[in-house]
Motif scaffolding. Structure first.
Motif, PDB file in Angstrom:
ATOM      1  N   VAL A 367       0.837  -1.201   0.000  1.00 29.54           N
ATOM      2  CA  VAL A 367       0.000   0.000   0.000  1.00 29.54           C
ATOM      3  C   VAL A 367       0.875   1.254   0.000  1.00 29.54           C
ATOM      4  N   LEU A 368       1.909   1.275   0.821  1.00 26.91           N
ATOM      5  CA  LEU A 368       2.782   2.447   0.904  1.00 26.91           C
ATOM      6  C   LEU A 368       3.599   2.630  -0.369  1.00 26.91           C
ATOM      7  N   GLN A 369       4.033   1.518  -0.968  1.00 23.33           N
ATOM      8  CA  GLN A 369       4.764   1.613  -2.241  1.00 23.33           C
ATOM      9  C   GLN A 369       3.875   2.239  -3.311  1.00 23.33           C
ATOM     10  N   ASP A 375       2.617   9.641  -6.084  1.00 19.65           N
ATOM     11  CA  ASP A 375       3.205  10.986  -6.065  1.00 19.65           C
ATOM     12  C   ASP A 375       4.271  11.166  -7.136  1.00 19.65           C
ATOM     13  N   GLY A 376       4.450  10.156  -7.978  1.00 23.02           N
ATOM     14  CA  GLY A 376       5.401  10.268  -9.078  1.00 23.02           C
ATOM     15  C   GLY A 376       6.800   9.821  -8.753  1.00 23.02           C
ATOM     16  N   HIS A 377       7.014   9.158  -7.599  1.00 22.76           N
ATOM     17  CA  HIS A 377       8.342   8.682  -7.215  1.00 22.76           C
ATOM     18  C   HIS A 377       8.573   7.286  -7.787  1.00 22.76           C
ATOM     19  N   ASP A 378       9.838   6.975  -8.043  1.00 20.02           N
ATOM     20  CA  ASP A 378      10.160   5.647  -8.567  1.00 20.02           C
ATOM     21  C   ASP A 378      11.124   4.882  -7.663  1.00 20.02           C
ATOM     22  N   PHE A 379      11.338   5.356  -6.417  1.00 21.40           N
ATOM     23  CA  PHE A 379      12.242   4.648  -5.517  1.00 21.40           C
ATOM     24  C   PHE A 379      11.486   3.538  -4.782  1.00 21.40           C
ATOM     25  N   GLN A 380      12.263   2.599  -4.228  1.00 21.90           N
ATOM     26  CA  GLN A 380      11.692   1.505  -3.463  1.00 21.90           C
ATOM     27  C   GLN A 380      11.492   1.936  -2.018  1.00 21.90           C
TER      28      GLN A 380
END
Length: 742
Positions: A367-369, A375-380
């Motif tokens: 869910v958090l990923q 929000d447009g982020h691609d980090f793990q």
């Protein structure tokens, strides 16, 4: 879940033999009655000489209820005062051991309960200063005294004449007429003597003394270094922009801390006693979040605050001690007097929850990923991201703004209009603030406690965080209740609530509020103590029982009739809006993969450390062992670190919770089940309060723990209410268990 550390845990089992100051108040049991009941009357006069104390602790304090005279002792005097008290304690016990009369309850066990009054008066006050207002002088005295106190313990418990007297009474117990509390006292004494080595041979006892003395020194060293490490772990932030997400008050406090520590123009954020840091849920800057969490997780591993060498030696010595006793593990040796005495039973209790908890963590991480990708982020997702994105989801789902909620929790109002109101409705208690009792720090307040109009106790309250105070929260006694000694309880609650910016009100988070109710539950356990003997009084109970009364009282923090009394905006006086209360209630089972996961990971890590085969070499790579243990435990410790990592796990290296951190979860089970009984039987009423006091809150260790729980609820404890509360199984308000995850 809150940290609790009773300061007397440093004394190991000394509380079994240390009584407190005698007074003219309250009825005492006549020695002649005890002698007659034992069937072993005294035969000769015996009046040994005991050295006289010269400090202000020589006699009971002349202050109200014998409150400590903190204003009468200089820091430099404490070590000498306590060394003198140790010598007196040993002389008193030696006199008991050498009594030429046949051993009976009066001349042995009751005499031991009367002994140690000078030591108890002095050390209870000193211990609180060590924990709550330490400085270099106090720290040096603490380090010097620790091995002396350990040696005192061993001198008492390994005294063969003394043990033979206890054993003679124990062996004759079937022929004696004893009250239930007499019988419990005898059982506790005998068990403690055996546990402390009374049945070992001379050579083994000599080695045991050396081990215990060294362990006490290591414990003090570890504790002081953990405090230093926590202070040193604060990070420096260069710009205000990097603190985006924090409130203006928090930023002002960060600037003030930086100035105090020599970083003018910059900002500093400190870590807490736990792995997690509250501000991780607010900071927008991911790099600052990472720096802050890693500073917390990696503290105490090197440098002057490093604890690894001391921990390595501690584990090896604990294992060697278990070997001396022929025990399969340190946990087996340590858990002899617990409600759960089998380490495997404690491990199974927690391990059975791991599969459901791991599944919850995986679902929550997904869910958090998804939310960060939204929000447009691609980090793990990383451990430093979890609190931040969990807070975003919390606010979106429950409209819960922690900073907004905090405005309704002014500390003194929470105490006086909330906690004291609850205590009045349930138990008939009222409180009167005093200004005539000396304290060890200006932050401390003192109250007289009245029960139905009669004074019964003194209560000290020390809420604010400061560099001179170790982390966490705890309750302790300055004076233990005892009918034998005519003493009423003098208790203290200590917390670490973040201080406000200059000129701002003292506000608490919801977690702080729950901690206040928790610690006051411990205080009530001491206030309502009603025992003959000090060593069975109040909170002198097993680790996996002492947390039950405290956790039980957390339930009343969110009770609407209590909440509306104290949850008022600090500026307007407006009662907290219903929508915020509903948000708090809805969010109660939120984020369990993190909140419960960090507790279970720490609890099982504790058991891993103390379930090592003592016949095998102790691990030398502390962090390597921890990593392997966390892998075996099977939770997502990469994303949810244990509540305490090994280098700063103060509970198990200084507080006496080694092979005992599971107690928080065990007693959580007890309190959820017990509170369901309250809800089913009328709620917060005076009748319910009287029942609570009569069955467990006022019983100390006068009965078995199982009996006290059955006396209250009429049944054995059930685990289902805990699992429902934690969202691990469906409940009536939790269809499909879905509300237990993000």
């Amino acid at each position: 879940m809150k940290e609790v550390a009773r300061m007397k845990s440093r004394l190991l089992a000394t509380t079994t033999i240390i009584a407190l100051a005698a007074s003219a108040c309250t009825t005492t049991m006549e020695d002649t009655d005890m002698a007659t009941a034992s069937g072993l009357p005294q035969t000769v006069e015996y009046d040994p000489e005991i050295p006289a104390a010269t400090s202000i602790f020589a006699e009971a304090s002349p202050l109200y209820m014998h409150a400590p005279q903190f204003d009468r002792v200089q820091d430099s005097e404490w070590q000498g005062i306590i060394e003198e008290a140790i010598a007196i304690q040993l002389a008193e016990v030696e006199a008991i051991a050498n009594n030429p009369n046949p051993a009976n309850m009066t001349n042995t066990l009751v005499a031991m309960e009367r002994s140690g009054q000078v030591f108890s008066r002095a050390y209870s006050a000193f211990s609180q200063i060590v924990g709550a207002n330490i400085n270099d002088t106090i720290a040096a005295a603490d380090e010097a005294l620790a091995p002396q106190i350990a040696a005192m313990n061993d001198t008492i418990y390994l005294n063969p004449q003394l043990f033979q007297r206890v054993k003679a009474i124990y062996d004759n117990r079937a022929a004696m007429a004893m009250t239930p509390e007499d019988a419990m006292l005898l059982e506790v004494y005998y068990q403690n003597f055996v546990h402390r080595g009374a049945l070992l041979g001379d050579e083994a006892q000599t080695e045991l003394r050396d081990i215990n003395e060294r362990l006490s020194s290591l414990s003090t060293q570890i504790s002081q270094r953990i405090t230093t490490g926590q202070n040193q772990a604060a990070i420096v932030v260069d710009t205000r922009e990097e603190l985006s997400g924090l409130s203006d008050g928090q930023i002002t406090s960060a600037a003030q801390l930086a100035t105090e520590r020599g970083h003018d123009g910059k900002y500093m954020i400190g870590v807490s006693n736990t792995s997690g840091v509250a501000m991780l849920s607010q900071l927008h800057d991911r790099d600052v979040r990472e720096r802050l969490l890693m500073a917390s997780l990696n503290r105490n591993q090197s440098g002057e605050a490093g604890t690894l060498d001391a921990i390595r030696e501690t584990i090896a010595l604990r294992n060697r001690r278990a070997q001396l006793f022929g025990e399969p593990t340190h946990a087996n040796w340590q858990m002899y007097d617990r409600m759960v005495s089998d380490p495997q039973a404690a491990i199974k209790f927690m391990a059975d929850m791991v599969p459901a908890l791991r599944a919850t963590q995986d679902r929550e991480a997904a869910v958090l990923q998804a939310r960060l990708e939204q929000d447009g982020h691609d980090f793990q997702l990383a451990a430093w991201d979890w609190p931040y994105y969990a807070e975003i989801v919390r606010q979106e789902r429950y409209s819960l703004d922690n900073e907004e909620i905090k405005q309704y929790f002014e500390i003194d109002r929470v105490l006086e209009d909330g906690i004291f109101y609850m205590a009045g409705e349930l138990y008939g208690l009222t409180f009167e603030k005093r200004s005539d009792i000396p304290v060890y720090h200006p932050d401390v307040s003192v109250y007289t406690v009245f029960h139905d109009g009669s004074p019964i106790a003194l209560f000290y309250f020390d809420p604010m965080q400061r560099d001179s105070k170790r982390g966490g929260a705890w309750m302790s006694n300055f004076v233990e209740q005892s009918h034998l000694l005519g003493l009423r309880p003098v208790v203290t609650n200590t917390q670490n609530i973040a201080p406000p910016a200059p000129g701002e009100p003292r506000l608490a988070t919801w977690d702080d509020v729950e901690t206040m109710f928790h610690e006051f539950g411990h205080a009530l356990h001491g206030i309502f103590a009603d025992q003959q003997y000090p060593s069975l009084s109040g909170t002198n109970t097993a680790r996996d029982w002492v947390e039950f009364p405290s956790q039980f009282h957390e339930n009343f923090a969110a009770l609407p009739e209590v909440l509306q009394r104290y949850a008022r905006h600090h500026e307007t006086g407006e009662v907290i809006p219903d929508e915020l209360v509903q948000a708090i209630n809805r969010a109660g089972r939120f984020n369990q993969g993190h909140g419960f996961g960090e507790i279970i990971a720490a609890s099982l890590l504790d058991m891993e450390w103390h379930s090592i085969d003592p016949n095998q070499p102790a691990p030398t790579d502390i962090m390597g062992f921890e990593a392997a243990a966390l892998e075996r435990i099977g939770l997502r410790s990469d994303l949810v670190p244990p509540r305490y990592r090994t280098p700063y796990f103060r509970h198990i290296f200084e507080h006496g919770y080694d092979a005992g951190y599971y107690a928080y979860t065990w007693t959580e089970m007890l309190h959820h089940d017990a509170y369901s009984y309250v809800e089913e039987n009328g709620g917060m009423t005076r009748e319910m309060g009287d029942h609570i006091v009569a069955t467990f809150l006022g019983q100390g260790h006068s009965k078995t723990y199982e009996q006290m729980f059955r006396d209250f609820t009429g049944r054995d404890p059930r685990v289902e209410p805990l699992l429902e509360a934690r969202g691990l199984i469906p409940g009536e308000t939790q269809p499909g268990g879905a509300s237990g995850v993000l």
